[in-house]
Write a protein that holds these residues in place. Structure first.
Motif, PDB file in Angstrom:
ATOM      1  N   GLU A  32       0.767  -1.130   0.067  1.00 26.19           N
ATOM      2  CA  GLU A  32      -0.115  -0.054  -0.027  1.00 26.19           C
ATOM      3  C   GLU A  32       0.865   1.322  -0.175  1.00 26.19           C
ATOM      4  OE1 GLU A  32      -3.422  -0.624   0.334  1.00 26.19           O
ATOM      5  OE2 GLU A  32      -2.991  -2.694   0.344  1.00 26.19           O
ATOM      6  N   ASP A  33       0.313   2.289  -0.054  1.00 27.93           N
ATOM      7  CA  ASP A  33       0.918   3.599   0.014  1.00 27.93           C
ATOM      8  C   ASP A  33       1.659   3.826   1.477  1.00 27.93           C
ATOM      9  OD1 ASP A  33       0.336   4.441  -2.458  1.00 27.93           O
ATOM     10  OD2 ASP A  33      -1.433   5.446  -1.809  1.00 27.93           O
ATOM     11  N   ASP A  34       1.228   3.205   2.334  1.00 29.69           N
ATOM     12  CA  ASP A  34       2.121   3.515   3.747  1.00 29.69           C
ATOM     13  C   ASP A  34       2.693   2.220   4.063  1.00 29.69           C
ATOM     14  OD1 ASP A  34      -0.067   1.962   4.391  1.00 29.69           O
ATOM     15  OD2 ASP A  34      -0.569   3.119   6.088  1.00 29.69           O
ATOM     16  N   ARG A  35       2.606   0.880   3.673  1.00 30.29           N
ATOM     17  CA  ARG A  35       3.389  -0.150   4.059  1.00 30.29           C
ATOM     18  C   ARG A  35       3.355  -1.268   3.140  1.00 30.29           C
ATOM     19  NH1 ARG A  35       0.593  -0.930   9.095  1.00 30.29           N
ATOM     20  NH2 ARG A  35      -0.158   1.226   8.836  1.00 30.29           N
ATOM     21  N   LEU A  36       4.533  -2.132   3.568  1.00 32.46           N
ATOM     22  CA  LEU A  36       4.483  -3.410   2.769  1.00 32.46           C
ATOM     23  C   LEU A  36       4.323  -4.364   3.845  1.00 32.46           C
ATOM     24  CD1 LEU A  36       5.505  -4.878   0.188  1.00 32.46           C
ATOM     25  CD2 LEU A  36       7.954  -4.872   1.198  1.00 32.46           C
ATOM     26  N   VAL A  37       3.380  -5.365   3.454  1.00 36.94           N
ATOM     27  CA  VAL A  37       3.438  -6.625   4.260  1.00 36.94           C
ATOM     28  C   VAL A  37       3.895  -7.912   3.677  1.00 36.94           C
ATOM     29  CG1 VAL A  37       1.789  -8.066   5.755  1.00 36.94           C
ATOM     30  CG2 VAL A  37       1.384  -5.612   5.282  1.00 36.94           C
ATOM     31  N   ILE A  38       4.534  -8.883   4.291  1.00 35.85           N
ATOM     32  CA  ILE A  38       5.334  -9.837   3.754  1.00 35.85           C
ATOM     33  C   ILE A  38       4.943 -10.944   4.729  1.00 35.85           C
ATOM     34  CG2 ILE A  38       7.565 -11.181   3.409  1.00 35.85           C
ATOM     35  CD1 ILE A  38       8.562  -8.572   2.327  1.00 35.85           C
ATOM     36  N   THR A  39       4.505 -12.107   4.317  1.00 35.99           N
ATOM     37  CA  THR A  39       4.302 -13.219   5.124  1.00 35.99           C
ATOM     38  C   THR A  39       5.074 -14.461   4.604  1.00 35.99           C
ATOM     39  OG1 THR A  39       2.365 -14.215   3.645  1.00 35.99           O
ATOM     40  CG2 THR A  39       1.762 -12.361   5.362  1.00 35.99           C
ATOM     41  N   ALA A  40       5.105 -15.475   5.721  1.00 34.23           N
ATOM     42  CA  ALA A  40       5.784 -16.864   5.606  1.00 34.23           C
ATOM     43  C   ALA A  40       4.998 -17.777   6.462  1.00 34.23           C
ATOM     44  CB  ALA A  40       7.379 -16.626   5.745  1.00 34.23           C
ATOM     45  N   PRO A  41       4.912 -18.798   6.022  1.00 35.36           N
ATOM     46  CA  PRO A  41       4.156 -19.947   6.819  1.00 35.36           C
ATOM     47  C   PRO A  41       5.119 -20.382   7.844  1.00 35.36           C
ATOM     48  CG  PRO A  41       4.668 -21.121   4.700  1.00 35.36           C
ATOM     49  CD  PRO A  41       5.248 -19.388   4.883  1.00 35.36           C
ATOM     50  N   LEU A  42       4.344 -20.726   9.117  1.00 29.22           N
ATOM     51  CA  LEU A  42       5.318 -21.335  10.250  1.00 29.22           C
ATOM     52  C   LEU A  42       6.034 -22.798   9.726  1.00 29.22           C
ATOM     53  CD1 LEU A  42       6.377 -21.271  12.917  1.00 29.22           C
ATOM     54  CD2 LEU A  42       3.964 -22.573  13.733  1.00 29.22           C
ATOM     55  N   ALA A  43       5.186 -23.786   8.958  1.00 28.22           N
ATOM     56  CA  ALA A  43       5.563 -24.810   8.543  1.00 28.22           C
ATOM     57  C   ALA A  43       6.916 -24.966   7.783  1.00 28.22           C
ATOM     58  CB  ALA A  43       4.462 -25.493   7.621  1.00 28.22           C
ATOM     59  N   ALA A  44       7.216 -23.587   7.235  1.00 23.44           N
ATOM     60  CA  ALA A  44       8.658 -23.757   6.666  1.00 23.44           C
ATOM     61  C   ALA A  44       9.506 -22.883   7.370  1.00 23.44           C
ATOM     62  CB  ALA A  44       8.589 -23.164   5.240  1.00 23.44           C
ATOM     63  N   ASN A  45       9.269 -22.488   8.444  1.00 15.05           N
ATOM     64  CA  ASN A  45      10.223 -21.443   9.415  1.00 15.05           C
ATOM     65  C   ASN A  45      10.303 -21.781  10.959  1.00 15.05           C
ATOM     66  OD1 ASN A  45      11.156 -19.709   7.175  1.00 15.05           O
ATOM     67  ND2 ASN A  45       8.932 -19.778   6.933  1.00 15.05           N
ATOM     68  N   HIS A  46       9.951 -23.226  11.231  1.00 15.18           N
ATOM     69  CA  HIS A  46       9.865 -23.471  12.386  1.00 15.18           C
ATOM     70  C   HIS A  46      11.220 -23.963  13.281  1.00 15.18           C
ATOM     71  CE1 HIS A  46       9.686 -27.687  12.522  1.00 15.18           C
ATOM     72  NE2 HIS A  46       8.908 -27.522  11.102  1.00 15.18           N
ATOM     73  N   ASN A  47      11.078 -23.892  14.606  1.00 20.64           N
ATOM     74  CA  ASN A  47      12.169 -24.345  15.405  1.00 20.64           C
ATOM     75  C   ASN A  47      11.693 -25.671  15.995  1.00 20.64           C
ATOM     76  OD1 ASN A  47      10.685 -23.560  17.631  1.00 20.64           O
ATOM     77  ND2 ASN A  47      11.797 -21.752  17.826  1.00 20.64           N
ATOM     78  N   HIS A  48      12.798 -26.185  16.792  1.00 17.68           N
ATOM     79  CA  HIS A  48      12.497 -27.558  17.444  1.00 17.68           C
ATOM     80  C   HIS A  48      11.098 -27.390  18.510  1.00 17.68           C
ATOM     81  CE1 HIS A  48      14.961 -25.216  20.264  1.00 17.68           C
ATOM     82  NE2 HIS A  48      14.551 -26.045  21.259  1.00 17.68           N
ATOM     83  N   LEU A  49      10.835 -25.997  18.798  1.00 16.77           N
ATOM     84  CA  LEU A  49       9.581 -25.872  19.735  1.00 16.77           C
ATOM     85  C   LEU A  49       8.241 -25.779  19.165  1.00 16.77           C
ATOM     86  CD1 LEU A  49      11.458 -23.213  22.351  1.00 16.77           C
ATOM     87  CD2 LEU A  49      10.995 -25.759  22.507  1.00 16.77           C
ATOM     88  N   GLY A  50       8.331 -25.630  17.802  1.00 14.09           N
ATOM     89  CA  GLY A  50       7.183 -25.430  17.180  1.00 14.09           C
ATOM     90  C   GLY A  50       6.783 -24.050  16.713  1.00 14.09           C
ATOM     91  N   THR A  51       7.595 -23.002  17.208  1.00 15.30           N
ATOM     92  CA  THR A  51       7.227 -21.719  17.076  1.00 15.30           C
ATOM     93  C   THR A  51       8.327 -21.147  15.936  1.00 15.30           C
ATOM     94  OG1 THR A  51       8.925 -21.135  18.671  1.00 15.30           O
ATOM     95  CG2 THR A  51       6.611 -21.256  19.525  1.00 15.30           C
ATOM     96  N   ALA A  52       8.486 -19.969  15.593  1.00 16.55           N
ATOM     97  CA  ALA A  52       9.195 -19.243  14.236  1.00 16.55           C
ATOM     98  C   ALA A  52      10.262 -19.339  14.885  1.00 16.55           C
ATOM     99  CB  ALA A  52       8.426 -18.102  13.873  1.00 16.55           C
TER     100      ALA A  52
END
Length: 148
Positions: A32-52
């Motif tokens: 948008e004019d005032d921001r950029l929003v980027i997302t990524a799924p947890l499944a491809a970016n998780h640690n051993h605790l199941g969080t990002a």
């Protein structure tokens, strides 16, 4: 004025220039004019605790700033690098990673562009937050440098 690109065009640029973004399954949600929003799924970016994973969070935040600066600069040939960054992890991210980079004040961008045009180099500080359920989980601040 810079052309307004569609999210899929920005995504294609990022995947082409920074291959790890494809492996991380980075998506551009909106520009948008005032921001950029980027997302990524947890499944491809998780640690051993199941969080990002912290490294993924830092990478996605860095990328959000990089992409916003690239869009604001409007110069496909510019080399954009991160000079330094500071990140604080305030809460774990348990779902989709959502990084928001808010466009800096127009006066800040004008000063950055003038330096870039005059000397072929510009430096700017950008902030990114990673939010989940309206809570700030990660607060990122980076100094980016654009070189012609």
């Amino acid at each position: 004025m810079k052309p307004h690109l569609l999210p899929e065009d920005i995504e294609a640029f990022l995947h082409g220039k920074i291959p790890v973004t494809k492996a991380m399954e980075i998506r551009v949600e909106s520009y948008e004019d005032d921001r950029l929003v980027i997302t990524a799924p947890l499944a491809a970016n998780h640690n051993h605790l199941g969080t990002a994973f912290g490294g993924s969070l830092a990478a996605i935040a860095t990328l959000a700033g990089y992409a916003l600066l690239w869009l604001e600069l409007g110069d496909k040939e510019a080399h954009i690098v991160i000079r330094s960054s500071k990140v604080s992890y305030d809460r774990p991210v348990r779902g989709e990673i959502r990084a928001v980079c808010v466009r800096p004040a127009e006066s800040t961008l004008t000063r950055f562009r003038k330096n870039y045009e005059r000397s072929g180099k510009g430096r700017i500080k950008l902030g990114v937050t990673i939010v989940e359920e309206d809570n700030v989980c990660v607060d990122f601040e980076g100094i980016y440098v654009a070189i012609r």
